[in-house]
Design a protein around this motif. Sequence first.
Motif, PDB file in Angstrom:
ATOM      1  N   GLY A 146     -30.193  33.846  -3.929  1.00 34.00           N
ATOM      2  CA  GLY A 146     -31.397  34.285  -3.755  1.00 34.00           C
ATOM      3  C   GLY A 146     -31.845  34.454  -5.387  1.00 34.00           C
ATOM      4  N   GLY A 147     -30.987  35.282  -6.001  1.00 35.53           N
ATOM      5  CA  GLY A 147     -31.057  35.460  -7.419  1.00 35.53           C
ATOM      6  C   GLY A 147     -31.233  34.255  -8.317  1.00 35.53           C
ATOM      7  N   ASN A 148     -30.357  33.354  -7.860  1.00 34.25           N
ATOM      8  CA  ASN A 148     -30.531  32.014  -8.981  1.00 34.25           C
ATOM      9  C   ASN A 148     -31.894  31.459  -8.518  1.00 34.25           C
ATOM     10  N   PHE A 149     -32.242  31.581  -7.252  1.00 37.29           N
ATOM     11  CA  PHE A 149     -33.541  30.781  -6.901  1.00 37.29           C
ATOM     12  C   PHE A 149     -34.959  31.257  -7.441  1.00 37.29           C
ATOM     13  N   LEU A 150     -34.983  32.836  -7.401  1.00 35.78           N
ATOM     14  CA  LEU A 150     -35.880  33.509  -8.171  1.00 35.78           C
ATOM     15  C   LEU A 150     -35.666  33.357  -9.779  1.00 35.78           C
ATOM     16  N   GLN A 151     -34.673  33.204 -10.440  1.00 38.31           N
ATOM     17  CA  GLN A 151     -34.557  32.925 -11.707  1.00 38.31           C
ATOM     18  C   GLN A 151     -35.013  31.655 -12.070  1.00 38.31           C
ATOM     19  N   PHE A 175     -32.407  42.514  -0.252  1.00 35.30           N
ATOM     20  CA  PHE A 175     -33.454  42.849  -1.427  1.00 35.30           C
ATOM     21  C   PHE A 175     -32.527  43.358  -2.505  1.00 35.30           C
ATOM     22  N   VAL A 176     -31.884  44.296  -2.540  1.00 34.79           N
ATOM     23  CA  VAL A 176     -31.147  45.269  -3.575  1.00 34.79           C
ATOM     24  C   VAL A 176     -30.470  44.251  -4.381  1.00 34.79           C
ATOM     25  N   PRO A 177     -29.119  43.720  -3.734  1.00 32.63           N
ATOM     26  CA  PRO A 177     -28.332  42.806  -4.731  1.00 32.63           C
ATOM     27  C   PRO A 177     -29.157  41.634  -5.109  1.00 32.63           C
ATOM     28  N   MET A 178     -30.052  41.014  -4.453  1.00 36.43           N
ATOM     29  CA  MET A 178     -30.632  39.839  -4.934  1.00 36.43           C
ATOM     30  C   MET A 178     -31.703  40.080  -6.138  1.00 36.43           C
ATOM     31  N   LEU A 179     -32.214  41.244  -6.057  1.00 37.43           N
ATOM     32  CA  LEU A 179     -33.188  41.646  -7.267  1.00 37.43           C
ATOM     33  C   LEU A 179     -32.301  42.059  -8.294  1.00 37.43           C
ATOM     34  N   MET A 180     -31.033  42.597  -8.165  1.00 35.27           N
ATOM     35  CA  MET A 180     -30.178  42.998  -9.172  1.00 35.27           C
ATOM     36  C   MET A 180     -29.839  41.847 -10.149  1.00 35.27           C
ATOM     37  N   GLN A 181     -29.939  40.584  -9.556  1.00 35.23           N
ATOM     38  CA  GLN A 181     -29.464  39.482 -10.120  1.00 35.23           C
ATOM     39  C   GLN A 181     -30.426  39.003 -11.037  1.00 35.23           C
ATOM     40  N   ILE A 182     -31.656  39.348 -11.027  1.00 36.19           N
ATOM     41  CA  ILE A 182     -32.810  39.142 -11.846  1.00 36.19           C
ATOM     42  C   ILE A 182     -33.414  40.279 -12.851  1.00 36.19           C
ATOM     43  N   GLY A 183     -32.368  41.385 -12.838  1.00 37.49           N
ATOM     44  CA  GLY A 183     -32.565  42.438 -13.702  1.00 37.49           C
ATOM     45  C   GLY A 183     -33.332  43.690 -12.889  1.00 37.49           C
ATOM     46  N   PHE A 184     -33.748  43.602 -11.705  1.00 42.76           N
ATOM     47  CA  PHE A 184     -34.328  44.728 -11.242  1.00 42.76           C
ATOM     48  C   PHE A 184     -33.558  45.832 -10.949  1.00 42.76           C
ATOM     49  N   SER A 185     -33.588  47.014 -11.337  1.00 44.75           N
ATOM     50  CA  SER A 185     -32.755  48.002 -10.657  1.00 44.75           C
ATOM     51  C   SER A 185     -32.731  48.332  -9.269  1.00 44.75           C
ATOM     52  N   PRO A 186     -31.839  48.772  -8.545  1.00 43.27           N
ATOM     53  CA  PRO A 186     -31.960  49.277  -7.054  1.00 43.27           C
ATOM     54  C   PRO A 186     -33.038  50.261  -6.900  1.00 43.27           C
ATOM     55  N   ASP A 187     -32.946  51.109  -7.937  1.00 44.88           N
ATOM     56  CA  ASP A 187     -34.171  52.161  -7.801  1.00 44.88           C
ATOM     57  C   ASP A 187     -35.433  51.633  -7.780  1.00 44.88           C
ATOM     58  N   LEU A 188     -35.927  50.622  -8.498  1.00 45.09           N
ATOM     59  CA  LEU A 188     -37.314  50.076  -8.739  1.00 45.09           C
ATOM     60  C   LEU A 188     -37.552  49.281  -7.431  1.00 45.09           C
ATOM     61  N   THR A 189     -36.378  48.636  -6.641  1.00 47.14           N
ATOM     62  CA  THR A 189     -36.739  47.843  -5.435  1.00 47.14           C
ATOM     63  C   THR A 189     -37.015  48.945  -4.402  1.00 47.14           C
ATOM     64  N   GLN A 190     -36.138  49.903  -4.403  1.00 46.24           N
ATOM     65  CA  GLN A 190     -36.634  50.836  -3.316  1.00 46.24           C
ATOM     66  C   GLN A 190     -37.749  51.307  -3.686  1.00 46.24           C
ATOM     67  N   ALA A 191     -38.456  51.789  -4.707  1.00 45.98           N
ATOM     68  CA  ALA A 191     -39.665  52.196  -4.935  1.00 45.98           C
ATOM     69  C   ALA A 191     -40.766  51.217  -4.282  1.00 45.98           C
ATOM     70  N   TYR A 217     -34.995  51.396 -14.609  1.00 48.31           N
ATOM     71  CA  TYR A 217     -35.966  50.163 -14.167  1.00 48.31           C
ATOM     72  C   TYR A 217     -35.192  48.965 -14.155  1.00 48.31           C
ATOM     73  N   THR A 218     -34.019  48.437 -14.817  1.00 51.05           N
ATOM     74  CA  THR A 218     -33.319  47.439 -14.985  1.00 51.05           C
ATOM     75  C   THR A 218     -31.820  47.728 -14.603  1.00 51.05           C
ATOM     76  N   TYR A 219     -31.423  46.537 -13.978  1.00 50.27           N
ATOM     77  CA  TYR A 219     -29.929  46.320 -13.847  1.00 50.27           C
ATOM     78  C   TYR A 219     -29.347  45.077 -14.618  1.00 50.27           C
ATOM     79  N   PRO A 220     -28.409  45.430 -15.575  1.00 51.82           N
ATOM     80  CA  PRO A 220     -27.822  46.840 -15.692  1.00 51.82           C
ATOM     81  C   PRO A 220     -28.595  47.555 -16.292  1.00 51.82           C
TER      82      PRO A 220
END
Length: 523
Positions: A382-387, A425-441, A518-521
């Motif tokens: 999913g992360g690769n697809f979003l990228q 959502f959380v692991p997938m968006l971590m792959q494109i640089g979104f932190s878990p905190d931001l995804t949760q928000a 806001y970002t991961y890492p």
Amino acid sequence: MSEPQQVTGSANGGLMDRILNKVERVGNKLPDPAMLFASLLIIVWFLSLIFSFFEFTTKIPGTDDAVRVNNLLSGPEFAHFLSNMVTTFTGFAPLGVVLVAMLGVGVAERSGYINTAIKLLLNTTPKMLLTPMLILVAIVSHTAVDAGYVVVIPLGGVIFYAAGRHPLAGIAAAFAGVSGGFSANFVPSAIDPLLMGFTESAAQIIDPELQLNPLNNWAFTSASCLVIVAVGWFLTDKVIEPRLANTRIDGDQDEMPVIEEINSRDRTAFWISTGVMFLGAVLLTLSVIPADSPMRNPQGDIAAFDAPLMQSIVPLIFLFFLIPGVVYGYVAGTFKNSRQVIQAMSKTMEGMAYYIVMAFFCALFIAEFGRSGLGVLLAVEGGNFLQMLALPGPVTLAGIVVLVAFLNIFMGSASAKWALLAPIFVPMLMQIGFSPDLTQAAYRVGDSVSNIITPLLPYFPLVVVYCQRYVKGTGIGTLVSLMLPYSIVFLVIWTAFLIGYWLIGLATGLPLGVQSSYTYPPM
């Protein structure tokens, strides 16, 4: 009881009722959340069996290892599941923190402390500030879980009626604050560690060492209070109440609720118990000031993950509700002895019985989903697809909010939905640089805005009954037509605020919450 009828003057009332009836029928066909998790557990088992026969070339981030799906129905894997079932449940991150926090909140609620505090705030509000104060109190009532639904919403109608304003507008404003602004609160509550637990478990699919703070969205949710109060104030006074101008109040005058005066004993009990709580806050503050405070970590940091203060957030929530609740109860006379304090805790836990059952199946599902490797495969692909799509960040965040808001119409439980969506959502968006905190928000915004337009919300029928005290013909369609402007405008404005907050935070360092990024890492 009279048949529900159009009372707001909307020409589309009949169509709205038909649409809502269809939504209700479809929603009622969904399985119970506990059974949903049990079903998903079985589905994960069989998917792991099927995908275990395939070899994948997708690499796990940070390694040269290819993603591999484990067959959970193999002998060794199923034996592992059975032998670890108890510890999987007892070690489920959200379970302990929610139950501990609710013990304290339950005492404060059942002693009468929270109800008296709400009434005092509303009774002392100037008439011109009635709407924003009502919405603000409704927002703060989230801390007491169900107190807002059973106290603030009906009280909103009573106060508006006593002030010569339309009572349905007061009910709508309170409902918008309690439920539509559910994730806006500057007071930490049990929902913070609950959602964080799901987020952390999901993030550890990608980064097993990652830890989050229960207050990882606190700055954003605090700032969101201003947005919800301002937007709710405008909509109530400029949109909702004018639409109600021709709606006749035809409730039974003899049964029309009135504001009850707070007696001197309750008032004295409130101020004494609040003074005790304030004293406790002062003592806590003094205890963390010294550089060698036991509430700091060995390096003297207060906000670090290993600082006792940060590890004590949930116990502190427990104490800051338990102590004033007990003091209030004894002074006001609602508690005569220690047995009644324990009974208050027991009654609260009775209300948590369903959550415990749901948590059992949820814990097993999340654990097996993580062990299967399906989560990693879905996240990485999913992360690769979003990228590959290279969508702008704001579009991605807005998409999460809209999707969650839609799902929320059919499945109201915030914890149940996030337990399902976080591992995706959380692991997938971590792959494109979104932190878990931001995804949760982003999830919290979407989870709030559509609460007020779904009949599947457990308290929705109760709010209809509150309205019928004043306007007998109030039906589900009537309430939805009242709340739809709040839902749509909250969705648009709050999503824009989230995106703006994120962009400003990246540029200026404005915090999202405690120990959040806001970002991961993290940058």
